[in-house]
Design a protein around this motif. Sequence first.
Motif, PDB file in Angstrom:
ATOM      1  N   ASN A  34       5.577   4.204  -1.565  1.00  0.00           N
ATOM      2  CA  ASN A  34       5.582   2.840  -2.095  1.00  0.00           C
ATOM      3  C   ASN A  34       4.176   2.258  -2.157  1.00  0.00           C
ATOM      4  OD1 ASN A  34       8.260   2.246  -2.823  1.00  0.00           O
ATOM      5  ND2 ASN A  34       8.856   2.009  -0.676  1.00  0.00           N
ATOM      6  N   VAL A  35       3.341   2.589  -1.174  1.00  0.00           N
ATOM      7  CA  VAL A  35       1.947   2.150  -1.211  1.00  0.00           C
ATOM      8  C   VAL A  35       1.242   2.755  -2.426  1.00  0.00           C
ATOM      9  CG1 VAL A  35      -0.274   2.224  -0.016  1.00  0.00           C
ATOM     10  CG2 VAL A  35       1.826   1.790   1.279  1.00  0.00           C
ATOM     11  N   LEU A  36       1.457   4.050  -2.648  1.00  0.00           N
ATOM     12  CA  LEU A  36       0.842   4.719  -3.798  1.00  0.00           C
ATOM     13  C   LEU A  36       1.386   4.171  -5.114  1.00  0.00           C
ATOM     14  CD1 LEU A  36       0.927   8.415  -2.505  1.00  0.00           C
ATOM     15  CD2 LEU A  36      -1.051   6.892  -2.609  1.00  0.00           C
ATOM     16  N   LEU A  37       2.681   3.925  -5.164  1.00  0.00           N
ATOM     17  CA  LEU A  37       3.327   3.414  -6.374  1.00  0.00           C
ATOM     18  C   LEU A  37       2.689   2.116  -6.844  1.00  0.00           C
ATOM     19  CD1 LEU A  37       5.730   3.522  -8.437  1.00  0.00           C
ATOM     20  CD2 LEU A  37       7.060   2.238  -6.745  1.00  0.00           C
ATOM     21  N   ASN A  38       2.291   1.281  -5.883  1.00  0.00           N
ATOM     22  CA  ASN A  38       1.714  -0.023  -6.216  1.00  0.00           C
ATOM     23  C   ASN A  38       0.186  -0.031  -6.202  1.00  0.00           C
ATOM     24  OD1 ASN A  38       4.101  -2.041  -6.445  1.00  0.00           O
ATOM     25  ND2 ASN A  38       4.602  -0.795  -4.647  1.00  0.00           N
ATOM     26  N   GLY A  39      -0.429   1.146  -6.024  1.00  0.00           N
ATOM     27  CA  GLY A  39      -1.890   1.222  -6.037  1.00  0.00           C
ATOM     28  C   GLY A  39      -2.553   0.430  -4.931  1.00  0.00           C
ATOM     29  N   LEU A  40      -1.907   0.379  -3.733  1.00  0.00           N
ATOM     30  CA  LEU A  40      -2.402  -0.461  -2.645  1.00  0.00           C
ATOM     31  C   LEU A  40      -2.953   0.343  -1.467  1.00  0.00           C
ATOM     32  CD1 LEU A  40       0.430  -3.159  -2.663  1.00  0.00           C
ATOM     33  CD2 LEU A  40      -1.976  -3.517  -3.281  1.00  0.00           C
ATOM     34  N   GLU A  41      -3.326   1.598  -1.718  1.00  0.00           N
ATOM     35  CA  GLU A  41      -3.756   2.443  -0.610  1.00  0.00           C
ATOM     36  C   GLU A  41      -5.055   1.979   0.048  1.00  0.00           C
ATOM     37  OE1 GLU A  41      -4.008   5.107  -4.354  1.00  0.00           O
ATOM     38  OE2 GLU A  41      -3.089   3.189  -3.775  1.00  0.00           O
ATOM     39  N   GLN A  42      -5.825   1.115  -0.615  1.00  0.00           N
ATOM     40  CA  GLN A  42      -7.033   0.562   0.009  1.00  0.00           C
ATOM     41  C   GLN A  42      -6.714  -0.600   0.949  1.00  0.00           C
ATOM     42  OE1 GLN A  42     -10.039   2.082  -0.407  1.00  0.00           O
ATOM     43  NE2 GLN A  42      -8.789   3.539  -1.570  1.00  0.00           N
ATOM     44  N   ARG A  43      -5.499  -1.126   0.858  1.00  0.00           N
ATOM     45  CA  ARG A  43      -5.156  -2.319   1.651  1.00  0.00           C
ATOM     46  C   ARG A  43      -3.985  -2.107   2.601  1.00  0.00           C
ATOM     47  NH1 ARG A  43      -3.820  -6.638  -2.386  1.00  0.00           N
ATOM     48  NH2 ARG A  43      -3.553  -7.842  -0.485  1.00  0.00           N
ATOM     49  N   ILE A  44      -3.149  -1.098   2.347  1.00  0.00           N
ATOM     50  CA  ILE A  44      -1.990  -0.836   3.195  1.00  0.00           C
ATOM     51  C   ILE A  44      -2.039   0.608   3.671  1.00  0.00           C
ATOM     52  CG2 ILE A  44       0.532  -0.791   3.343  1.00  0.00           C
ATOM     53  CD1 ILE A  44       0.680  -2.853   1.152  1.00  0.00           C
ATOM     54  N   ARG A  45      -1.828   0.791   4.972  1.00  0.00           N
ATOM     55  CA  ARG A  45      -1.817   2.120   5.572  1.00  0.00           C
ATOM     56  C   ARG A  45      -0.493   2.319   6.299  1.00  0.00           C
ATOM     57  NH1 ARG A  45      -7.524   0.879   8.616  1.00  0.00           N
ATOM     58  NH2 ARG A  45      -8.871   0.816   6.755  1.00  0.00           N
ATOM     59  N   MET A  46       0.175   3.429   6.030  1.00  0.00           N
ATOM     60  CA  MET A  46       1.432   3.736   6.689  1.00  0.00           C
ATOM     61  C   MET A  46       1.240   4.843   7.719  1.00  0.00           C
ATOM     62  SD  MET A  46       3.718   1.690   5.746  1.00  0.00           S
ATOM     63  CE  MET A  46       3.809   0.380   4.509  1.00  0.00           C
ATOM     64  N   HIS A  47       1.949   4.707   8.841  1.00  0.00           N
ATOM     65  CA  HIS A  47       1.832   5.669   9.931  1.00  0.00           C
ATOM     66  C   HIS A  47       3.224   6.110  10.372  1.00  0.00           C
ATOM     67  CE1 HIS A  47      -2.398   4.379  10.465  1.00  0.00           C
ATOM     68  NE2 HIS A  47      -1.917   3.160  10.253  1.00  0.00           N
TER      69      HIS A  47
END
Length: 255
Positions: free
Chosen positions: A92-105
């Motif tokens: 979902n982070v990748l889908l919205n192009g937000l990988e610079q602002r959201i990190r999933m663990h």
Amino acid sequence: MHQPDHIPLHQGERIDDLLTNELKIIQSHEVFCFSMDAVLLARFASVPKRGRVMDLCTGNGAIPLMMSTRSRGVIIEGLEIQPRLYDMARRNVLLNGLEQRIRMHHGDVKQAVTQFGYGQFDLVTCNPPYMPAASGEVNERDHFAIARHEILLTLEDVIRVSSQLLRNGGKVALVHRATRLIDIVTLMRQYKIEPKKMRLVHPRRNTEPNMVLIEGMRGGRPELRIQPPLIVYEQGEEYCEELYQIYYGHRDSLT
């Protein structure tokens, strides 16, 4: 907003519209989809202008996605123990192009301090399992059982770990059943979190509240401000104006 063209979907998954800032979200009825609780918590929490935010029990990442519309200056992280839900959150982070602002663990909330360290966050949010492990009918499908029941994580675990993750003066915001309010307040104070604002959510006028939104500050002084109640349905099955604006007409101003 840039959205990658080739984010893989697995069997039973679909892409839904989050209805805010053109965000999309991968969901599946085979696991636990986000609900109104997550939407309300993402709006209620005091998202800082900068710093670090952690969403515990993040599921498919709905709360971090929605909080990202409220501030450009924060790094938002999510922690999820179930591998399938973590994978959905990551995509979902990748889908919205937000990988610079959201990190999933991927990891266990109870081990979060080992994973991230003490006092590293300005805000912690959580939409935790609501029901004690021994209550109600535990769903045979583990995704639902873990999301609904305190099987892997108790309310005390959530509040203890939140206190450990927060810097002094940082905040924790929770959504929970209104019937657990005394437990929440008692545990917050036990772990040096002072309740600072609260809002009760009622299904309809003249009904008891079924949800509570509550936020506390680590090391804060005693002073609780109680916001006006939120009445979900005003007439029949029609949302109140505030919810209608949140779901269909609200455009957050980024700060």
